[in-house]
Structure formats: C-alpha cells, structure tokens
Scaffold this active site. Structure first.
Site, mmCIF file in Angstrom:
data_model
loop_
_atom_site.group_PDB
_atom_site.id
_atom_site.type_symbol
_atom_site.label_atom_id
_atom_site.label_comp_id
_atom_site.label_asym_id
_atom_site.label_seq_id
_atom_site.Cartn_x
_atom_site.Cartn_y
_atom_site.Cartn_z
ATOM 1 N N ARG A 93 0.830 -1.207 0.000
ATOM 2 C CA ARG A 93 0.000 0.000 0.000
ATOM 3 C C ARG A 93 0.862 1.253 0.000
ATOM 4 O O ARG A 93 0.551 2.251 -0.655
ATOM 5 C CB ARG A 93 -0.949 -0.016 1.202
ATOM 6 C CG ARG A 93 -2.117 0.973 1.089
ATOM 7 C CD ARG A 93 -1.821 2.307 1.724
ATOM 8 N NE ARG A 93 -1.284 2.130 3.049
ATOM 9 C CZ ARG A 93 -0.368 2.927 3.578
ATOM 10 N NH1 ARG A 93 0.113 3.960 2.896
ATOM 11 N NH2 ARG A 93 0.087 2.706 4.797
ATOM 12 N N SER A 141 8.441 15.513 11.904
ATOM 13 C CA SER A 141 7.180 16.151 12.257
ATOM 14 C C SER A 141 7.202 17.654 12.029
ATOM 15 O O SER A 141 6.146 18.295 12.049
ATOM 16 C CB SER A 141 6.843 15.871 13.730
ATOM 17 O OG SER A 141 6.634 14.483 13.937
ATOM 18 N N GLU A 370 3.434 9.962 7.851
ATOM 19 C CA GLU A 370 2.310 10.836 7.480
ATOM 20 C C GLU A 370 1.708 11.505 8.718
ATOM 21 O O GLU A 370 0.510 11.732 8.810
ATOM 22 C CB GLU A 370 1.213 10.069 6.723
ATOM 23 C CG GLU A 370 1.680 9.107 5.656
ATOM 24 C CD GLU A 370 2.319 9.779 4.464
ATOM 25 O OE1 GLU A 370 2.459 11.014 4.476
ATOM 26 O OE2 GLU A 370 2.703 9.077 3.523
#
Length: 391
Positions: A93, A141, A370
């Site tokens: 994925r 981040s 993500e």
C-alpha cells in the site's frame, strides 16, 4: 460464522461498482502478492519495478486523479483498494500511496501542463515510478524547518540537502523534492522534479529495517544538483503544498491500516477455531472470545468511520482534521489488534507462517509516518480548543 463486514453490514453501504473493484483488487492481491509477501519481507526486498505495471493495468496508480491516463475513481473506491493492498502488507500500500497520493498528486496539483503530459501517463501505467522527498534526517514532524535549499543561479536552480525514509527512492524515475527557496524576501518551500541520474543526485537504499521490509526505502542526497528552470513545480508555494499531498496519503492510511488489522483478525479466528487447548478449540474459551469480540468491535467501528470520511471526501466536504481523526484511530486500533492477535497465536504468532507480527512490525511505521499519533492528537486538540500547542 460471520465476518466483521457481515457483522456490521459493511457491504450494504457500498455500491455495486465499489464492491466489484474491491473484489478485483483482492483477487489480484491473493494471486500475485500474498504467495510471496512473507519471503519478500524476510529477504527485505520488494520487486517494485516488476509489480508496478501490473498495478497500473488495474488502474490503481493515481486512481483518484482525473485525466492523463488516470482512472478518475472515487475517494471511497481508492480507500477500499488501499484496504485490500494493506491486508497483504503495508509495504504494498505504501508503494501505491507514494506513487499516486504523493508524487502523482503533487505533479497533478502543482505541475505545469508539460510536467503532467510528460510524467502522469507513464506513472499511471507503472512504466515510471516516483518518490516524494519531504522528510529529512533531523526534521520529520517539523518539515517547515527543512535544511534542503534550492538557490537561483542564472536561470537554473542549484539544489543541496538530503531527505530520508523515502519510499520508492532508489527505484524512482523522478523525485518530487521539497526545498526552501528565497522568495519575496523570505524563505518559501517549493517543489522540484529531479529525474533519476541527474548529476549530484544519489539515492542509496536503506537496509537493516525491522518494519516495512517488503518496501524500497532510500535516502535522497543532493550535492550541487543543477536543475533547469522548468524543474520547478510552478504552482507550488509554501508548506501547504506538500501538506496537501500528505493529507491525500493519510486518507489512504485510514482505510489501509484497517486492512492489516482485518488480515490479522481473520488469521487469528481461523487459528483459534482449529487449535486445541485442553481438549477443546481455543475459540471455545471465554477469554479468547472476549478478545475476538473486542477486536471485531474496534475494526468495525474503524471501517464505518473510514467509509464516512470517504463519502465526505467524495462530496468535497472532508476537512484535514477529520482525516487526522481517521488516521489516528485506524493506526492506533490496527496495531492494538495485531498485538492482541499475537497473544492468541502464542509462539506461532512470531513466525512468518502467520501474518500478525509482520503486520504489527509494519504498523509501527504506519503509526509514525504521514504524521505521528502525537501530531494528529495535536491537530484534533487545536480543532477542539482553537489553541495551537505545536510550539
């Protein structure tokens, strides 16, 4: 015996087309990927160049984009495809997500017409692979503090810096790279297309991973990489550009992580029904059924939330903080399900004969990339309180 989808009547919420495409992806995954995935994971490899054209034939690369050879399918359909791919392995994925939701989406949103014509049809077919260079060794981040710089030199740009944890990086034909530039008297993040083989650009593969082993991960290094003026993605301006691409990728994770959890639960239920302990099946014990019931409940709730977000996205109504809620929930519950399944399988659960610890290891990465769980908690906190706690 009911599946989680039957328990929550998930299929009744899908259209005929959605069920058909989901079935086609599941059939491909079962025939082409599942027989090899444990070996690829153990070897720490993935044949991306070989698999990509087959994924392209199914219309899975950039499938939510319109035009330029892309399938133009709904967000919900894309999510369901991600769920079936990640039910095999998060690495599969991830490859599709980086290709379509990150690299192709960046070109589709911010590229020139020439960029789109040159790259998108090739990438949609799987003949060309892309990667997305945002994360750096010291800035994950906090991408706004990136050190990668692009400076003007005449009409050219000169790129210096490095990126890390880049899926598809060492096999990509083109890298979408985000860099700080000087603009309007201040630093502005812009996107650039860097073809493989450009002098000064190297992409060594990263090894010794304990997670996402069936995935190609690389560093990207830029040492005075000279790019023509038209390498710039002309419509990219500011950090909001790569963040919009990340939101697309997070949406796929909302569905995808639940595919990994579902695969763990299916394997565990089958094991518990056939494994005898003290002269009766493990599934016949109350403690086992309590664990299975709790996991099924969280999986079903996650699938309902994912579908709701898909419908909102298809109507153009979904907000970034809603996708954050889905990503946080799906990844957190998926890794908890994988770990709980391992307890039911006992020692068998640590082998590659069963998928649960492989999924659990992969989900350690999915929980982090993500946007970490903590970042998404702060996104939700800001939405609820109107107070920014990031700094």
């Amino acid at each position: 015996m009911q599946t989680v989808e039957e328990l929550f009547a998930i299929d009744s919420l899908l259209t005929d087309d959605e069920r058909e495409i989901r079935g086609a992806v599941a059939a491909f995954a079962a025939a082409r990927l599942r027989p090899h995935i444990a070996d690829w994971f153990e070897a720490g490899t993935f044949p991306a160049r070989e698999i990509a054209p087959e994924l392209g034939e199914l219309g899975l690369l950039g499938m939510h984009l319109k035009g330029y050879g892309c399938a133009g399918m709904s967000a919900t359909t894309y999510g369901l495809a991600c769920q079936e791919l990640e039910a095999v392995d998060s690495g599969v994925r991830s490859m599709v997500s980086v290709q379509g939701s990150l690299a192709m989406t960046a070109i589709h949103l911010y590229g020139s017409e020439e960029h789109k014509q040159q790259w998108l049809p090739e990438m949609a077919s799987g003949r060309a692979l892309g990667c997305f260079g945002l994360t750096e060794p010291d800035f994950g981040s906090n991408p706004g503090s990136m050190r990668t710089r692009a400076k003007r030199d005449g009409t050219d740009w000169v790129l210096n810096g490095s990126k890390m944890w880049i899926t598809n990086g060492s096999v990509a034909d083109v890298a979408v790279v985000w860099a700080q530039t000087e603009g309007e008297g201040r630093q502005v993040v812009r996107g650039f297309l860097v073809p493989a083989g450009t002098p000064g650009f190297t992409a060594p593969e990263m090894h010794r991973k304990l997670s996402l082993r069936a995935s190609v991960t690389a560093e990207l290094n830029f040492d005075d990489v000279r790019l023509p003026a038209d390498a710039l993605l002309p419509h990219s301006r500011g950090l909001s550009s790569p963040l919009a691409c990340l939101s697309e990728a997070r949406f796929g994770i909302v569905f995808g992580a639940l595919g990994a959890a579902r695969d763990c639960l299916i394997a565990t239920i089958e094991y518990a029904r056939t494994r005898e302990v003290f002269d009766k099946p493990l599934a016949a014990y109350q403690l086992t059924q309590a664990k299975l019931a709790d996991m099924a409940l969280e999986l079903g709730k996650g699938q309902l939330l994912a579908l709701h977000l898909g419908r909102l996205k298809d109507r153009g109504e979904v907000r970034p903080e809603q996708i954050s809620a889905g990503k946080l929930n799906s990844t957190r519950e998926a890794i908890a399900i994988a770990r709980e399944c391992r307890t039911i399988l006992g020692a068998n659960g640590i082998t590659l004969d069963y998928p649960v610890l492989r999924h659990a290891n992969n989900l350690e990465s999915v929980l982090t990339y993500e946007g970490t769980a903590e970042v998404h908690q702060l996104v939700l906190g800001r939405a609820l309180t109107d107070a920014n706690a990031f700094r």
